[in-house]
Design a protein around this motif. Structure first.
Motif, mmCIF file in Angstrom:
data_model
loop_
_atom_site.group_PDB
_atom_site.id
_atom_site.type_symbol
_atom_site.label_atom_id
_atom_site.label_comp_id
_atom_site.label_asym_id
_atom_site.label_seq_id
_atom_site.Cartn_x
_atom_site.Cartn_y
_atom_site.Cartn_z
ATOM 1 N N LEU A 14 0.898 -1.172 0.010
ATOM 2 C CA LEU A 14 0.107 0.527 0.378
ATOM 3 C C LEU A 14 0.665 1.544 -0.230
ATOM 4 O O LEU A 14 1.816 1.200 0.479
ATOM 5 C CB LEU A 14 -1.038 -0.173 1.196
ATOM 6 N N ILE A 15 0.815 1.803 -1.183
ATOM 7 C CA ILE A 15 1.635 3.264 -1.201
ATOM 8 C C ILE A 15 0.638 4.466 -0.926
ATOM 9 O O ILE A 15 0.023 4.172 -1.494
ATOM 10 C CB ILE A 15 2.348 3.318 -2.199
ATOM 11 N N ASN A 16 0.665 5.465 -0.238
ATOM 12 C CA ASN A 16 0.583 6.609 0.217
ATOM 13 C C ASN A 16 0.902 7.473 -1.408
ATOM 14 O O ASN A 16 2.090 7.184 -2.244
ATOM 15 C CB ASN A 16 1.620 7.039 0.832
ATOM 16 N N ALA A 17 0.686 8.611 -1.510
ATOM 17 C CA ALA A 17 1.035 10.041 -2.585
ATOM 18 C C ALA A 17 2.117 10.351 -2.759
ATOM 19 O O ALA A 17 2.643 10.374 -3.595
ATOM 20 C CB ALA A 17 0.134 11.263 -2.039
ATOM 21 N N LEU A 102 -0.269 -4.018 -5.544
ATOM 22 C CA LEU A 102 0.010 -2.227 -5.450
ATOM 23 C C LEU A 102 -1.280 -2.053 -5.266
ATOM 24 O O LEU A 102 -1.777 -1.576 -6.066
ATOM 25 C CB LEU A 102 0.842 -2.569 -6.107
ATOM 26 N N MET A 103 -1.333 -1.391 -4.505
ATOM 27 C CA MET A 103 -2.429 -0.606 -4.118
ATOM 28 C C MET A 103 -2.307 1.013 -3.155
ATOM 29 O O MET A 103 -1.036 0.811 -2.912
ATOM 30 C CB MET A 103 -3.652 -1.409 -2.776
ATOM 31 N N ARG A 104 -2.793 1.583 -4.155
ATOM 32 C CA ARG A 104 -2.237 3.327 -4.234
ATOM 33 C C ARG A 104 -4.129 3.837 -2.509
ATOM 34 O O ARG A 104 -4.783 3.554 -2.448
ATOM 35 C CB ARG A 104 -2.376 4.352 -4.717
ATOM 36 N N PHE A 105 -3.279 4.143 -1.883
ATOM 37 C CA PHE A 105 -3.853 4.670 -0.460
ATOM 38 C C PHE A 105 -4.815 6.317 -0.208
ATOM 39 O O PHE A 105 -3.719 7.060 -1.048
ATOM 40 C CB PHE A 105 -3.353 5.102 0.947
#
Length: 155
Positions: A14-17, A102-105
Motif C-alpha cells: 500500500l503506497i501513499n501519495a 500494489l494499491m494506492r491509499f
C-alpha cells in the motif's frame, strides 16, 4: 518438512501519495520487524477479494480509500524456518505462496485504525520501499526484495 506445501496467501503493498509503503509491527513478534499487510486466503476466496479483506482487517482502511494499481505477474513464495513449520498455522505448511497487489491509499493517516476487532499490529508507519527488506524478519527478506522489484515501475 520440505514435502509440505505452500499456504495460499496474498500480500498488499500500500503506497501513499509520496510513494511510501505502509508497514506494521506485529503484536506477536518481539523483533523490531515491520511487515506489509498479508495473510492466508479463505477457502474459495479469490486473491483480490482476499487482499482487500486482509488490508481492511489489519489496517482498518475501508475499500473506498484504496485504488488498485497492479498485480504481481507471478506468485511469490517464502519458506518458514524449520522450527516454525507446524506451529504458525493449523496445517504444517512449509511457507506461503502469495499473490501480491500494489494499491494506492487515497485517504489520510487518520483513516488508518490498527485497533481493529482482532488487532495484528502494535504500531504502523510509512517507509521507503528500498528499506523494506531490511525491516522484515530475515526469512522474508528475499520475498520483500521480489515484491519491490515486481512493482518498481510504480515506486
Amino acid at each position: 518438512m520440505s514435502d509440505c506445501g505452500y499456504r495460499p496467501a496474498v500480500g498488499v503493498m500500500l503506497i501513499n501519495a509520496a510513494r511510501q509503503v505502509w508497514v506494521g509491527q506485529r503484536l506477536d513478534n518481539s523483533l523490531e520487524a515491520w511487515q506489509m499487510p498479508q495473510g492466508g486466503l479463505d477457502a474459495g476466496e479469490e486473491p483480490l477479494a482476499g487482499a482487500l479483506r486482509e488490508l481492511e482487517e489489519e489496517t482498518g482502511i475501508s475499500r473506498g480509500l484504496i485504488e488498485l494499481v497492479a498485480q504481481a505477474k507471478e506468485e511469490l513464495t517464502y519458506d518458514l524456518p524449520d522450527d516454525l513449520i507446524g506451529k504458525v498455522w493449523k496445517e504444517p505448511w512449509r511457507g506461503q505462496r502469495q499473490t501480491w497487489f500494489l494499491m494506492r491509499f487515497l485517504g489520510e493517516d487518520k483513516d488508518v485504525n490498527i485497533a481493529t476487532s482482532e488487532p495484528e499490529f502494535r504500531a504502523w508507519k510509512w517507509a521507503d520501499p528500498a528499506e523494506l527488506p531490511a525491516m522484515i524478519v530475515p526469512f522474508k527478506q528475499q520475498l520483500y526484495r521480489n515484491v519491490v522489484e515486481a512493482f518498481a515501475e510504480w515506486l
